[in-house]
Design an enzyme around this catalytic site. Structure first.
Site, PDB file in Angstrom:
ATOM      1  N   LYS A  32       0.835  -1.200   0.000  1.00 55.96           N
ATOM      2  CA  LYS A  32       0.000   0.000   0.000  1.00 55.96           C
ATOM      3  C   LYS A  32       0.872   1.253   0.000  1.00 55.96           C
ATOM      4  CE  LYS A  32      -3.756  -0.499   2.470  1.00 55.96           C
ATOM      5  NZ  LYS A  32      -4.346  -0.719   3.804  1.00 55.96           N
ATOM      6  N   ARG A 103      -3.208   3.269   8.565  1.00 53.33           N
ATOM      7  CA  ARG A 103      -3.517   2.087   7.754  1.00 53.33           C
ATOM      8  C   ARG A 103      -2.337   1.125   7.756  1.00 53.33           C
ATOM      9  NH1 ARG A 103      -4.725   4.623   1.949  1.00 53.33           N
ATOM     10  NH2 ARG A 103      -6.105   2.803   1.788  1.00 53.33           N
ATOM     11  N   GLY A 112      -8.069  -6.743   4.153  1.00 49.81           N
ATOM     12  CA  GLY A 112      -8.816  -6.738   5.410  1.00 49.81           C
ATOM     13  C   GLY A 112      -8.130  -7.491   6.531  1.00 49.81           C
ATOM     14  N   MET A 114      -5.611  -6.536   8.321  1.00 52.00           N
ATOM     15  CA  MET A 114      -5.263  -5.688   9.450  1.00 52.00           C
ATOM     16  C   MET A 114      -6.123  -4.438   9.440  1.00 52.00           C
ATOM     17  SD  MET A 114      -1.308  -6.575   9.814  1.00 52.00           S
ATOM     18  CE  MET A 114      -1.187  -6.947   8.111  1.00 52.00           C
ATOM     19  N   ARG A 376      -3.733  -1.403  -6.368  1.00 51.71           N
ATOM     20  CA  ARG A 376      -2.897  -2.600  -6.280  1.00 51.71           C
ATOM     21  C   ARG A 376      -3.296  -3.525  -7.417  1.00 51.71           C
ATOM     22  NH1 ARG A 376      -6.000  -4.542  -0.913  1.00 51.71           N
ATOM     23  NH2 ARG A 376      -7.967  -5.025  -1.878  1.00 51.71           N
ATOM     24  N   HIS A 490     -16.223  -7.827   1.293  1.00 53.79           N
ATOM     25  CA  HIS A 490     -15.144  -8.671   1.812  1.00 53.79           C
ATOM     26  C   HIS A 490     -15.289 -10.094   1.286  1.00 53.79           C
ATOM     27  CE1 HIS A 490     -13.351 -11.413   4.812  1.00 53.79           C
ATOM     28  NE2 HIS A 490     -12.372 -10.534   4.753  1.00 53.79           N
ATOM     29  N   ARG A 652       6.538 -48.866 -14.454  1.00 55.60           N
ATOM     30  CA  ARG A 652       7.304 -49.343 -13.301  1.00 55.60           C
ATOM     31  C   ARG A 652       6.895 -50.769 -12.948  1.00 55.60           C
ATOM     32  NH1 ARG A 652       6.493 -46.362  -7.663  1.00 55.60           N
ATOM     33  NH2 ARG A 652       4.508 -47.449  -7.750  1.00 55.60           N
ATOM     34  N   SER A 798      14.688 -41.983 -13.261  1.00 55.20           N
ATOM     35  CA  SER A 798      13.546 -41.178 -12.872  1.00 55.20           C
ATOM     36  C   SER A 798      13.594 -41.061 -11.353  1.00 55.20           C
ATOM     37  CB  SER A 798      12.246 -41.860 -13.317  1.00 55.20           C
ATOM     38  OG  SER A 798      11.157 -41.128 -12.832  1.00 55.20           O
ATOM     39  N   ASN A 802       9.129 -38.885  -3.861  1.00 57.91           N
ATOM     40  CA  ASN A 802       8.342 -39.177  -2.649  1.00 57.91           C
ATOM     41  C   ASN A 802       9.146 -40.071  -1.716  1.00 57.91           C
ATOM     42  OD1 ASN A 802       6.330 -37.823  -3.937  1.00 57.91           O
ATOM     43  ND2 ASN A 802       5.113 -39.624  -4.422  1.00 57.91           N
ATOM     44  N   CYS A 865       9.366 -38.236 -11.004  1.00 55.62           N
ATOM     45  CA  CYS A 865       7.981 -38.705 -11.061  1.00 55.62           C
ATOM     46  C   CYS A 865       7.279 -38.656  -9.708  1.00 55.62           C
ATOM     47  CB  CYS A 865       7.917 -40.105 -11.654  1.00 55.62           C
ATOM     48  SG  CYS A 865       8.753 -41.340 -10.658  1.00 55.62           S
ATOM     49  N   TYR A 885      12.672 -33.941 -17.894  1.00 56.63           N
ATOM     50  CA  TYR A 885      11.223 -33.835 -17.745  1.00 56.63           C
ATOM     51  C   TYR A 885      10.794 -33.961 -16.284  1.00 56.63           C
ATOM     52  CZ  TYR A 885      10.977 -38.952 -17.136  1.00 56.63           C
ATOM     53  OH  TYR A 885      11.124 -40.221 -16.673  1.00 56.63           O
TER      54      TYR A 885
HETATM   55  P1  ADP Z   1      -7.767  -2.251   3.805  1.00 56.58           P
HETATM   56  O1  ADP Z   1      -6.350  -2.668   3.624  1.00 56.58           O
HETATM   57  O2  ADP Z   1      -8.543  -3.127   4.687  1.00 56.58           O
HETATM   58  O3  ADP Z   1      -8.421  -1.960   2.493  1.00 56.58           O
HETATM   59  P2  ADP Z   1      -7.392   0.563   4.087  1.00 56.58           P
HETATM   60  O4  ADP Z   1      -6.292   1.096   4.906  1.00 56.58           O
HETATM   61  O5  ADP Z   1      -7.219   0.588   2.628  1.00 56.58           O
HETATM   62  O6  ADP Z   1      -7.725  -0.889   4.600  1.00 56.58           O
HETATM   63  O7  ADP Z   1      -8.625   1.448   4.485  1.00 56.58           O
HETATM   64  C1  ADP Z   1      -9.902   1.075   4.803  1.00 56.58           C
HETATM   65  C2  ADP Z   1     -10.872   2.081   4.199  1.00 56.58           C
HETATM   66  O8  ADP Z   1     -10.602   3.404   4.665  1.00 56.58           O
HETATM   67  C3  ADP Z   1     -10.776   2.153   2.694  1.00 56.58           C
HETATM   68  O9  ADP Z   1     -12.061   2.275   2.169  1.00 56.58           O
HETATM   69  C4  ADP Z   1      -9.983   3.396   2.462  1.00 56.58           C
HETATM   70  O10 ADP Z   1     -10.259   3.985   1.213  1.00 56.58           O
HETATM   71  C5  ADP Z   1     -10.421   4.281   3.594  1.00 56.58           C
HETATM   72  N1  ADP Z   1      -9.389   5.263   3.929  1.00 56.58           N
HETATM   73  C6  ADP Z   1      -8.149   4.987   4.352  1.00 56.58           C
HETATM   74  N2  ADP Z   1      -7.432   6.118   4.537  1.00 56.58           N
HETATM   75  C7  ADP Z   1      -8.249   7.140   4.212  1.00 56.58           C
HETATM   76  C8  ADP Z   1      -8.094   8.556   4.174  1.00 56.58           C
HETATM   77  N3  ADP Z   1      -6.946   9.119   4.483  1.00 56.58           N
HETATM   78  N4  ADP Z   1      -9.144   9.294   3.795  1.00 56.58           N
HETATM   79  C9  ADP Z   1     -10.320   8.682   3.466  1.00 56.58           C
HETATM   80  N5  ADP Z   1     -10.529   7.386   3.493  1.00 56.58           N
HETATM   81  C10 ADP Z   1      -9.515   6.592   3.847  1.00 56.58           C
HETATM   82 MG    MG Z   2      -7.761  -0.795   1.177  1.00 57.03          MG
HETATM   83 MG    MG Z   3       8.750 -45.426  -4.640  1.00 61.16          MG
END
Ligand code: ADP
Ligand code: MG
Ligand code: MG
Length: 909
Positions: A32, A103, A112, A114, A376, A490, A652, A798, A802, A865, A885
């Site tokens: 990120k 974040r 999601g 963390m 991403r 999610h 075999r 061969s 395993n 194999c 192979y």
């Molecule tokens: P995740 O990795 O779970 O997607 P994010 O850190 O991307 O978590 O953020 C969770 C939500 O909060 C996302 O919808 C993101 O766009 C929003 N968000 C994060 N930082 C900001 C910010 N600075 N301003 C507005 N929205 C934010």
């Molecule tokens: Mg995000």
């Molecule tokens: Mg054998």
């Protein structure tokens, strides 16, 4: 004199079209953070902020809270000051407070996994300042109550008390909604929001005994520490284990100025994909909500709206919303805010071009201004992965090599999964319709809780919505069905990532967790009842539905053809029947690397003759029984040779201990005694005699052929006669006879002698010949060590990886389950060596055996194999050491072919 030490950089700033970092710095800044820096540098509007590096997470784990706080203090102040300057507001100011988001972000995206804290910096005083400054009291209080809720759960740890309970904050919200008789967050009055703030703080105090922190710097530090801690939380641990990511990677922390999607009707927030993550179609798509913030879209708090008009129409059709209502209540962004849409559309194109891959983006519109918050490479299904790679190639955006590298070999497996039989679907009772969130077909018994996903053999996990805690259960279930949430929820994103069928947003389902049931149109469905879901159409179907094999797309074929252009290593298959051989061939196998002959002896008429042979007391009796087996075995080989016309087939000789073929139950022992006109005691005695303390190290492999050469004779006869028979029918046949479990040269020589003299005899009888090879499996460590000697005689090697793994480690494959999970958990082993070849030990033996073998016979053909032949990382290794192979099970053939091509591109092997 003071020595100046170069100061370590711990914090990297971005914003205002510049950045300290860039996209290549994922290990240090997390995915990120690296992408926020990159976007900022290429001129995409990203709110300014900074990234605390992953190294600091590791420092935190080693040194603890206080020491790291000390290390960071100055840098943190300066980094915040830079953001303040760009935003023209100051952190902690009562009248015009700068608000921040905190974040997490590891080097690979863990959706999601963390937690994020938004609107950080507010307190009872500055909320009033914010209201006055923006002239929007409602917005200020909405932001404040969200902040307390997020900080309360993420940092202060308030969670539901049990799984049937709701989130404590959501419970308060629902209670208030009931009381006020409203259904949406946006219907709250300002007073409601103030009440929520008061109630939230109250629960926090009751549950933790702590007051909600009012000092913004304390809030900031608390959140940073919470992100660091989340790296070792349960969800992250599970995700890491699932993907084999090491603990020392750590997570970065991104701190960023807030932009607000909850400022009113000209604000909003959303998630979008540059292409369809389910099918791969080149269609920009996504979802958004007006007057909303952060996770609202993903969490399915309200029904999200579609970004494009096409998507919106398709959604309305599935959700059975008529056109008038759609335009009025659920307009697309394209229709509602054409200018914002145009701007977003331009950014999505720019980002896809820049990253040369499908992007998954987050955006927020603050009072008519567009901000991009994340990009991403998007998670996608196996089918989408193939289509996107081939499309980007055809569009001229990427090279053939890049297209090949966009493929995750294991994900090809998904394409080969069954789909619902269209005939069965016609008769099925469709009880409701949801969104086609992740394609595929799933039938299973209903469960309502993620930790009960393995309550039955096949389950459908039914949830109102899923959360990151549910990952393990989602992985175990056959399919996932949610009542809330859209295509970017999610559940949908995770399901596509792990290749699991998912239907989301089935609003007609009324789920009752307490009674473990759901209701649709007055009909109830309880836990344990059968349900089927179609992630390709969104259909939810009562009961079980029959499935059939999938049809492979044109792009799949194109990809496979392309892979042949790169891979030098051949992929063969392990197949014991003509049917398996034919399947593997259709997937592009270029021969059979292993046919196990023993499987042919288990069918009813054969097992009798086999048992008779085993029970015979003298050679004469054995020969008699073998004569009965000969025609059957010959017929099997003819079928396989026909299926592999023109390609080599390695067969075999008999390998397993004889004990596996005799009956162990009294009833069957009696039957056998009667059939063979011998006493029950005689049968029992023989069975007892065959018992071994350590069958895997006992009388098996070439040790059988060397004690009973007549078995080798019969099998050779079956192979050679079958070859001559099919040759007469115009089939091209290349048999390779393989002697198992050789450990000494003499073992090999004695068996080779039997094979060659038997073949010679047949050639004389028939007045015809066929080309064949004799070689050996290298699976006893000693054989790898004396490989040069064996190679003087053997035509090919061969590696049976395993057994070689089993004997090199001294781990019994059948008993390893007792300690393997613990070894993996404790990090004593990093991967299961039976799945991923151990390069250091077993791999070194394969390398040495190959080198020694080729020192004696430069053109020695060498293959593998074992199971490893279908594992991408192992294939890469085998390719690197120059094997000719690999051979794997039929459904792994495409995976091995792509892995071989990728190894060629990456390492030139
Ligand atoms: P995740 O990795 O779970 O997607 P994010 O850190 O991307 O978590 O953020 C969770 C939500 O909060 C996302 O919808 C993101 O766009 C929003 N968000 C994060 N930082 C900001 C910010 N600075 N301003 C507005 N929205 C934010
Ligand atoms: Mg995000
Ligand atoms: Mg054998």
């Amino acid at each position: 004199m003071e020595v100046m030490e170069a100061k370590k950089t711990r914090i990297y700033s971005f914003g205002d079209k510049t950045a300290d970092g860039n996209r290549t710095m994922k290990n240090l800044l997390g995915g990120k953070g690296a992408n926020l820096a990159e976007m900022s540098a290429i001129g995409i509007p990203v709110p300014p902020g900074f990234t605390i590096s992953t190294e600091v997470c590791t420092e935190y784990n080693e040194l603890g809270d206080a020491a790291v706080k000390d290390l960071l203090k100055e840098d943190l102040k300066q980094a915040v000051a830079k953001v303040e300057k760009i935003m023209g507001a100051s952190f902690g100011n009562d009248k015009d407070p700068l608000l921040l988001s905190v974040r997490s972000g590891a080097r690979v995206s863990m959706p999601g996994m963390m937690d994020t804290v938004l609107n950080l910096g507010l307190n009872d005083v500055s909320v009033v300042g914010l209201a006055q400054k923006t002239g929007n009291e409602r917005f200020a209080w909405d932001s404040y109550r969200r902040f307390i809720q997020m900080y309360g759960s993420v940092v202060m740890g308030l969670k539901p008390e049990s799984k049937e309970d709701m989130d404590p904050f959501e419970e308060v919200i629902d209670h208030l909604k009931d009381k006020r008789n409203i259904s949406l967050d946006t219907d709250f009055t300002i007073q409601d929001l103030k009440d929520l703030v008061y109630d939230f703080k109250d629960i926090i105090h009751k549950r933790t005994g702590l007051d909600f922190p009012t000092n913004p710097w304390e809030q900031l530090w608390g959140s940073i520490v919470a992100v660091f801690n989340s790296w070792n939380g349960n969800r992250a641990l599970y995700y890491r284990k699932m993907h084999g990511y090491p603990a020392d990677w750590g997570t970065a922390v991104n701190v960023q100025a807030m932009v607000f999607g909850n400022m009113g009707d000209n604000s909003g927030t959303g998630v979008c994909f540059t292409r369809d993550a389910g099918t791969g179609e080149n269609q920009f798509n996504g979802e958004y909500l007006i007057n909303a913030q952060g996770e609202d879209v993903v969490a399915g708090v309200r029904t999200p709206q579609q970004i494009t008009k096409v998507g919106s129409k398709r959604w309305a059709e599935l959700a059975r919303v008529d056109e008038k209502a759609r335009v009025e209540f659920y307009p697309s962004l394209e229709e509602l805010m054409p200018e914002m849409y145009a701007e977003l559309n331009a950014y999505q194109q720019q980002l896809e071009d820049h990253y040369r891959d499908m992007q998954d983006m987050e955006f927020t519109i603050q009072a008519g201004k567009m901000w991009i918050l994340q990009t991403r490479n998007g998670k996608r299904t196996g089918a989408a992965m193939v289509k996107i790679a081939m499309d980007l190639l055809k569009e001229g955006m990427i090279s053939e090599e890049e297209a090949m590298l966009l493929i995750e070999p294991y994900k090809l497996d998904e394409l080969l999964h069954p789909v619902f039989d269209p005939k069965a679907i016609k008769k099925a009772n469709i009880i409701a319709q949801g969104l086609p969130a992740s394609p595929g077909a799933a039938t299973g018994q209903i469960v309502f809780f993620a930790d009960e996903a393995d309550k039955f053999r096949n389950t459908i996990l039914v949830r109102v919505e899923t959360s990151p805690e549910d990952l393990e259960g989602m992985n175990k279930a056959r399919g996932i069905l949610t009542a809330r949430g859209g295509m970017t929820s999610h559940a949908a994103v995770v399901a596509r990532g792990i290749g699991k069928c998912c239907v989301s947003g089935a609003g007609a389902l009324k789920i009752n967790y307490k009674e473990r049931k759901f209701e649709v149109d007055g009909k109830e469905f309880h836990e344990g009842e059968w349900l089927s879901i179609n992630g390709t159409t969104g259909n939810i179907i009562e009961g079980k539905v029959a499935t059939k094999d999938p049809e492979l797309s044109g792009e799949f074929g194109e990809l496979m053809t392309l892979s042949d252009k790169f891979s030098k290593m051949v992929v063969r298959t392990n197949a014991d029947t003509p049917k398996e051989a034919a399947i593997a061939r259709s997937f592009g196998a270029e021969g059979i690397g292993l046919t196990r002959t023993e499987h042919m002896f288990f069918e009813s008429d054969r097992i009798r003759a086999m048992r008779e042979m085993i029970l015979a007391r003298h050679e004469k009796g054995r020969r008699k029984a073998l004569r009965m087996l000969l025609p059957m075995q010959r017929e099997d080989f003819e079928g396989i040779f026909e299926a592999m016309d023109g390609l080599p087939v390695t067969i075999r000789l008999l390998d397993p201990p004889l004990h596996e073929f005799v009956p162990h139950q009294l009833a069957t022992q009696k039957e056998l005694a009667e059939e063979m006109h011998i006493s029950l005691t005689a049968v029992k005695t023989k069975v007892h005699e065959l018992e071994e303390f350590n069958p895997m190290l006992g009388h098996r492999g070439c040790r059988l052929g060397n004690t009973y050469p007549e078995i080798t004779e019969m099998q050779t006869r079956a192979i050679i006669e079958a070859a001559l028979n099919v040759k007469e029918r115009g089939i091209k046949v290349f048999p390779e006879i393989m002697i198992p479990l050789v450990g000494t040269l003499e073992e090999y020589e004695a068996q080779e002698e039997v094979i060659r003299s038997t073949a010679k005899e047949i050639f004389e009888e028939r007045g015809d010949t066929v080309e064949f090879m004799v070689g050996t499996m290298i699976e006893v460590p000693r054989a790898a060590i004396i490989a040069d000697k064996i190679a003087e005689k053997a035509d090919f090697f061969s590696f049976g990886t395993n057994d070689l793994t089993q004997m090199t480690y001294g781990y019994s494959r059948d008993d390893a389950a007792k300690f393997m999970p613990i070894y993996l958990k404790k990090g004593i082993l990093h991967a299961d060596p039976f799945q991923v070849v151990d390069r250091e030990g077993v791999g070194a033996l394969v390398k040495m055996g190959t080198e020694k073998g080729r020192s004696a016979k430069p053109n020695l053909k060498v293959g593998v194999c074992g199971e490893h032949g279908g594992d991408p990382s192992s294939v890469e290794f085998f390719c690197g050491i120059g094997l000719n192979y690999v051979s794997c099970s039929p459904f792994r053939v495409p995976i091995a072919r792509i892995s071989a091509a990728q190894a060629n591109i990456k390492f030139g092997c």
